[in-house]
Write a protein that holds these residues in place. Structure first.
Motif, PDB file in Angstrom:
ATOM      1  N   VAL A 238       0.860  -1.182   0.000  1.00 34.39           N
ATOM      2  CA  VAL A 238       0.000   0.000   0.000  1.00 34.39           C
ATOM      3  C   VAL A 238       0.894   1.228   0.000  1.00 34.39           C
ATOM      4  CG1 VAL A 238      -1.935  -1.144   1.156  1.00 34.39           C
ATOM      5  CG2 VAL A 238      -0.165  -0.032   2.527  1.00 34.39           C
ATOM      6  N   SER A 239       0.326   2.367  -0.312  1.00 31.75           N
ATOM      7  CA  SER A 239       1.117   3.574  -0.544  1.00 31.75           C
ATOM      8  C   SER A 239       2.006   3.941   0.631  1.00 31.75           C
ATOM      9  CB  SER A 239       0.189   4.741  -0.891  1.00 31.75           C
ATOM     10  OG  SER A 239       0.927   5.929  -1.082  1.00 31.75           O
ATOM     11  N   LYS A 240       1.456   3.897   1.862  1.00 35.36           N
ATOM     12  CA  LYS A 240       2.212   4.406   3.005  1.00 35.36           C
ATOM     13  C   LYS A 240       3.463   3.597   3.300  1.00 35.36           C
ATOM     14  CE  LYS A 240      -0.396   1.919   6.611  1.00 35.36           C
ATOM     15  NZ  LYS A 240      -1.236   2.096   7.821  1.00 35.36           N
ATOM     16  N   LYS A 241       3.578   2.390   2.776  1.00 35.78           N
ATOM     17  CA  LYS A 241       4.775   1.576   3.009  1.00 35.78           C
ATOM     18  C   LYS A 241       5.938   1.979   2.116  1.00 35.78           C
ATOM     19  CE  LYS A 241       2.777  -0.989   6.131  1.00 35.78           C
ATOM     20  NZ  LYS A 241       3.189  -0.967   7.558  1.00 35.78           N
ATOM     21  N   GLY A 242       5.681   2.751   1.059  1.00 42.54           N
ATOM     22  CA  GLY A 242       6.760   3.314   0.247  1.00 42.54           C
ATOM     23  C   GLY A 242       7.550   2.320  -0.570  1.00 42.54           C
ATOM     24  N   TYR A 243       6.930   1.245  -1.028  1.00 50.91           N
ATOM     25  CA  TYR A 243       7.710   0.246  -1.769  1.00 50.91           C
ATOM     26  C   TYR A 243       8.158   0.749  -3.139  1.00 50.91           C
ATOM     27  CZ  TYR A 243       7.105  -3.196   1.847  1.00 50.91           C
ATOM     28  OH  TYR A 243       7.168  -3.857   3.050  1.00 50.91           O
ATOM     29  N   ASP A 244       7.426   1.694  -3.714  1.00 50.22           N
ATOM     30  CA  ASP A 244       7.909   2.289  -4.964  1.00 50.22           C
ATOM     31  C   ASP A 244       9.216   3.040  -4.719  1.00 50.22           C
ATOM     32  OD1 ASP A 244       6.355   4.059  -3.371  1.00 50.22           O
ATOM     33  OD2 ASP A 244       6.086   5.421  -5.069  1.00 50.22           O
ATOM     34  N   LEU A 245       9.309   3.726  -3.579  1.00 49.86           N
ATOM     35  CA  LEU A 245      10.557   4.431  -3.234  1.00 49.86           C
ATOM     36  C   LEU A 245      11.692   3.449  -2.997  1.00 49.86           C
ATOM     37  CD1 LEU A 245       8.973   6.905  -0.657  1.00 49.86           C
ATOM     38  CD2 LEU A 245       9.669   7.450  -2.988  1.00 49.86           C
ATOM     39  N   ALA A 308      14.541  -3.510   5.285  1.00 49.77           N
ATOM     40  CA  ALA A 308      14.314  -2.154   4.771  1.00 49.77           C
ATOM     41  C   ALA A 308      12.820  -1.866   4.675  1.00 49.77           C
ATOM     42  CB  ALA A 308      14.959  -1.994   3.398  1.00 49.77           C
ATOM     43  N   LEU A 309      12.439  -0.651   5.089  1.00 50.22           N
ATOM     44  CA  LEU A 309      11.048  -0.209   5.000  1.00 50.22           C
ATOM     45  C   LEU A 309      11.051   1.295   4.769  1.00 50.22           C
ATOM     46  CD1 LEU A 309       8.085  -1.234   5.292  1.00 50.22           C
ATOM     47  CD2 LEU A 309       8.190  -0.439   7.658  1.00 50.22           C
ATOM     48  N   ALA A 310      10.462   1.729   3.651  1.00 45.02           N
ATOM     49  CA  ALA A 310      10.519   3.144   3.262  1.00 45.02           C
ATOM     50  C   ALA A 310       9.210   3.856   3.571  1.00 45.02           C
ATOM     51  CB  ALA A 310      10.856   3.260   1.780  1.00 45.02           C
ATOM     52  N   SER A 311       8.753   3.800   4.800  1.00 43.31           N
ATOM     53  CA  SER A 311       7.463   4.376   5.187  1.00 43.31           C
ATOM     54  C   SER A 311       7.373   5.860   4.817  1.00 43.31           C
ATOM     55  CB  SER A 311       7.255   4.220   6.692  1.00 43.31           C
ATOM     56  OG  SER A 311       7.190   2.858   7.054  1.00 43.31           O
ATOM     57  N   ARG A 312       6.165   6.261   4.452  1.00 47.84           N
ATOM     58  CA  ARG A 312       5.902   7.660   4.068  1.00 47.84           C
ATOM     59  C   ARG A 312       4.519   8.070   4.544  1.00 47.84           C
ATOM     60  NH1 ARG A 312       4.623   5.883  -1.639  1.00 47.84           N
ATOM     61  NH2 ARG A 312       6.108   7.363  -2.525  1.00 47.84           N
ATOM     62  N   VAL A 313       4.233   9.359   4.467  1.00 50.56           N
ATOM     63  CA  VAL A 313       2.883   9.866   4.685  1.00 50.56           C
ATOM     64  C   VAL A 313       2.177   9.845   3.337  1.00 50.56           C
ATOM     65  CG1 VAL A 313       1.467  11.801   5.437  1.00 50.56           C
ATOM     66  CG2 VAL A 313       3.631  11.309   6.599  1.00 50.56           C
ATOM     67  N   ALA A 314       1.113   9.055   3.224  1.00 54.50           N
ATOM     68  CA  ALA A 314       0.392   8.931   1.961  1.00 54.50           C
ATOM     69  C   ALA A 314      -0.394  10.206   1.665  1.00 54.50           C
ATOM     70  CB  ALA A 314      -0.544   7.728   2.010  1.00 54.50           C
ATOM     71  N   ALA A 315      -0.888  10.309   0.448  1.00 56.53           N
ATOM     72  CA  ALA A 315      -1.589  11.520   0.015  1.00 56.53           C
ATOM     73  C   ALA A 315      -2.822  11.813   0.859  1.00 56.53           C
ATOM     74  CB  ALA A 315      -1.974  11.381  -1.460  1.00 56.53           C
ATOM     75  N   ASN A 316      -3.464  10.769   1.384  1.00 54.78           N
ATOM     76  CA  ASN A 316      -4.669  10.971   2.197  1.00 54.78           C
ATOM     77  C   ASN A 316      -4.362  11.153   3.677  1.00 54.78           C
ATOM     78  OD1 ASN A 316      -3.918   8.407   2.944  1.00 54.78           O
ATOM     79  ND2 ASN A 316      -5.929   7.465   2.624  1.00 54.78           N
ATOM     80  N   ILE A 337      16.864  -0.487   8.161  1.00 54.12           N
ATOM     81  CA  ILE A 337      16.869   0.839   7.543  1.00 54.12           C
ATOM     82  C   ILE A 337      15.421   1.258   7.356  1.00 54.12           C
ATOM     83  CG2 ILE A 337      17.491   2.202   5.522  1.00 54.12           C
ATOM     84  CD1 ILE A 337      19.656   0.133   4.912  1.00 54.12           C
ATOM     85  N   SER A 338      15.083   2.474   7.795  1.00 53.54           N
ATOM     86  CA  SER A 338      13.739   2.963   7.565  1.00 53.54           C
ATOM     87  C   SER A 338      13.781   4.482   7.456  1.00 53.54           C
ATOM     88  CB  SER A 338      12.784   2.503   8.689  1.00 53.54           C
ATOM     89  OG  SER A 338      11.448   2.719   8.315  1.00 53.54           O
ATOM     90  N   THR A 339      12.606   5.094   7.550  1.00 49.30           N
ATOM     91  CA  THR A 339      12.485   6.530   7.356  1.00 49.30           C
ATOM     92  C   THR A 339      12.018   7.208   8.635  1.00 49.30           C
ATOM     93  OG1 THR A 339      10.281   6.103   6.474  1.00 49.30           O
ATOM     94  CG2 THR A 339      12.046   6.425   4.874  1.00 49.30           C
ATOM     95  N   ALA A 340      12.323   8.483   8.754  1.00 51.54           N
ATOM     96  CA  ALA A 340      11.974   9.250   9.956  1.00 51.54           C
ATOM     97  C   ALA A 340      10.524   9.727   9.859  1.00 51.54           C
ATOM     98  CB  ALA A 340      12.930  10.423  10.118  1.00 51.54           C
ATOM     99  N   VAL A 341       9.598   8.775   9.967  1.00 55.38           N
ATOM    100  CA  VAL A 341       8.164   9.049   9.859  1.00 55.38           C
ATOM    101  C   VAL A 341       7.469   8.562  11.119  1.00 55.38           C
ATOM    102  CG1 VAL A 341       6.049   8.352   8.659  1.00 55.38           C
ATOM    103  CG2 VAL A 341       8.075   8.982   7.343  1.00 55.38           C
ATOM    104  N   LEU A 356      18.224   5.660   9.754  1.00 52.38           N
ATOM    105  CA  LEU A 356      17.043   6.409   9.335  1.00 52.38           C
ATOM    106  C   LEU A 356      17.433   7.375   8.229  1.00 52.38           C
ATOM    107  CD1 LEU A 356      15.199   7.407  12.645  1.00 52.38           C
ATOM    108  CD2 LEU A 356      14.608   5.577  11.054  1.00 52.38           C
ATOM    109  N   VAL A 357      16.563   7.502   7.243  1.00 59.49           N
ATOM    110  CA  VAL A 357      16.762   8.482   6.175  1.00 59.49           C
ATOM    111  C   VAL A 357      15.483   9.303   6.059  1.00 59.49           C
ATOM    112  CG1 VAL A 357      18.350   6.972   4.938  1.00 59.49           C
ATOM    113  CG2 VAL A 357      15.919   6.937   4.350  1.00 59.49           C
ATOM    114  N   PRO A 358      15.536  10.455   5.420  1.00 53.57           N
ATOM    115  CA  PRO A 358      14.313  11.241   5.231  1.00 53.57           C
ATOM    116  C   PRO A 358      13.339  10.483   4.341  1.00 53.57           C
ATOM    117  CG  PRO A 358      16.286  12.563   4.810  1.00 53.57           C
ATOM    118  CD  PRO A 358      16.728  11.147   4.892  1.00 53.57           C
ATOM    119  N   PRO A 359      12.036  10.662   4.554  1.00 55.62           N
ATOM    120  CA  PRO A 359      11.064  10.027   3.658  1.00 55.62           C
ATOM    121  C   PRO A 359      11.108  10.648   2.268  1.00 55.62           C
ATOM    122  CG  PRO A 359       9.966  11.534   5.173  1.00 55.62           C
ATOM    123  CD  PRO A 359      11.405  11.442   5.618  1.00 55.62           C
TER     124      PRO A 359
END
Length: 415
Positions: A238-245, A308-316, A337-341, A356-359
């Motif tokens: 799903v989007s918030k997991k950031g797998y495209d990133l 590795a998990l590239a979590s993000r804040v989704a558009a919604n 490795i993950s993101t600061a979310v 941690l890396v930036p989202p």
């Protein structure tokens, strides 16, 4: 009121592979002597179950997922509840909610609440909602009609995709609300008229199911073509997991590095992610394994070198809280490795027990992955520190004990 009334736990769906943190909490409550009955708004859709689900003894009752699918059941519930004075008192806050949320979903939650009250299961004496969005709506309306008090566990998506007015109203109606990250806790406290009724409790991990890994993770460094560094991720597509990133970051790794990536989890974006992997030329280095049970996931953690998990804040506005998979992987000395979310920095201290890396930054993510691929000593250092943190601070006995304390404190004050 009995010091230990039976608790009717209202869930969005049950059982769910992605909600092991809820399942182990339910089992912990049962083992502490609390009798439960589970009320689910949806039937299960996952093809597998975790072993913990089979250990939970509570019966499960399913409300109508869509009212039009069981109209006679809803009509019987309305006929039974409309004679109560409390039904008519409930209508005032319901119509106030409806004025601010003119949706079919609002009527759906009311209908489910009517069925819950009309079919009240097994003399339960307390209501507890898991998630402060739709399950809490059903629970709140049911509480107003039945007179049974309620409490709530809030998590991530349910907080960040709900309107502030609705969160504030529910916080005022519930006896107390507990949430699992400091960012969520601070947001809910800001919206609550009584801040003492909002509590922070991190989800713990059942360390008996994730015992210390007695083996050793490999010393692969990406230099041997036939022995790639193993990167794993567990999460819904799903989007918030950031797998495209994450896929874009993997495509940026130097050509001389030998690695393989395995994804565990199902989700609506699986097809699109597989297509993206093809566009990026990554097909031969990726494995898509779908949903696996807890024992299979544990085995994958132990075989891997990096999580590795590239979590993000989704558009919604949807986002992770503190993903349980990061706690699980850390318990197995796996460098993460993950993101600061959201709540992720509450577990991972960058450079100490993970990275941690930036989202939304594939370049920074690629640099962190490359660094861990090339440096097995750093992986071991971070993994060892991660396990120490989890075993010291994320044992589920502490979180279950805190929840029991909140219940029993409330029950002692109840007439």
């Amino acid at each position: 009121m009995s010091l230990k009334p039976k608790i009717a736990v209202v869930l969005k769906g049950y059982p769910r592979l992605s909600e092991t943190f809820i399942a182990q909490e339910l089992l912990g409550l049962e083992r502490a002597g609390h009798e439960l009955v589970l009320i689910a708004l949806r039937r299960p859709t996952d093809g597998k179950r975790h072993p913990v689900h089979d250990e939970i003894g509570a019966p499960v009752h399913y409300l109508p997922e869509y009212l039009h699918e069981e109209p006679w059941r809803v009509l019987r519930a309305l006929t039974k509840t409309v004679t109560k004075r409390s039904f008519w008192r409930m209508l005032r806050p319901f119509f106030r909610d409806l004025a601010r949320d003119r949706s079919r979903n609002r009527f759906r939650r009311l209908g489910q609440a009517l069925v819950l009250v009309a079919e009240w299961p097994d003399d339960a004496g307390w209501l507890h909602a898991h998630f402060i969005h739709t399950p809490a709506s059903v629970t709140s309306y049911a509480s107003m009609i039945s007179g049974i008090p309620w409490t709530c566990s809030a998590h991530a998506k349910d907080i960040w995709t709900s309107q502030d007015w609705e969160l504030s109203d529910k916080l005022g109606r519930a006896r107390w609300t507990v949430t699992c990250t400091r960012s969520g806790y601070e947001h809910l406290r800001d919206l609550s008229s009584d801040k003492t009724r909002v509590h922070l409790s991190y989800h713990g991990l059942d360390l008996d199911r994730f015992p210390s890994f007695e083996g050793e993770h490999s010393r692969r460094d990406g230099s041997v073509p036939d022995d790639p560094v193993r990167i794993v991720s567990v999460g819904r597509a799903v989007s918030k997991k950031g797998y495209d990133l994450l896929l874009k970051a993997l495509s940026l790794l130097p050509a001389d590095l030998s690695w393989r990536f395995d994804h565990i989890g199902a989700g609506e974006l699986t097809g699109k992610l597989q297509a993206l992997a093809g566009e990026l030329g990554l097909e031969d280095r990726l494995g898509w394994h779908g949903a696996l049970d807890q024992k299979e996931v544990l085995s994958r953690y132990r075989e891997a070198d990096i999580f590795a998990l590239a979590s993000r804040v989704a558009a919604n506005g949807d986002r992770d809280g503190l993903p349980n998979v990061l706690v699980e992987a850390s318990s197995q000395r796996l460098a993460c490795i993950s993101t600061a979310v959201s709540g992720i920095p509450e577990l991972i201290d960058d450079g100490h027990n993970g990275m941690l890396v930036p989202p939304e930054n594939p370049t920074a993510l690629a640099a962190a992955i490359e660094r861990l691929i090339r440096d097995p000593d750093l992986r071991r250092q971070l993994g060892a520190a991660a396990e120490r943190r989890v075993r010291a601070d994320f044992d589920h006995h502490s979180s279950v004990g805190q929840l029991i304390g909140l219940f029993e404190s409330e029950w002692r004050r109840s007439p």
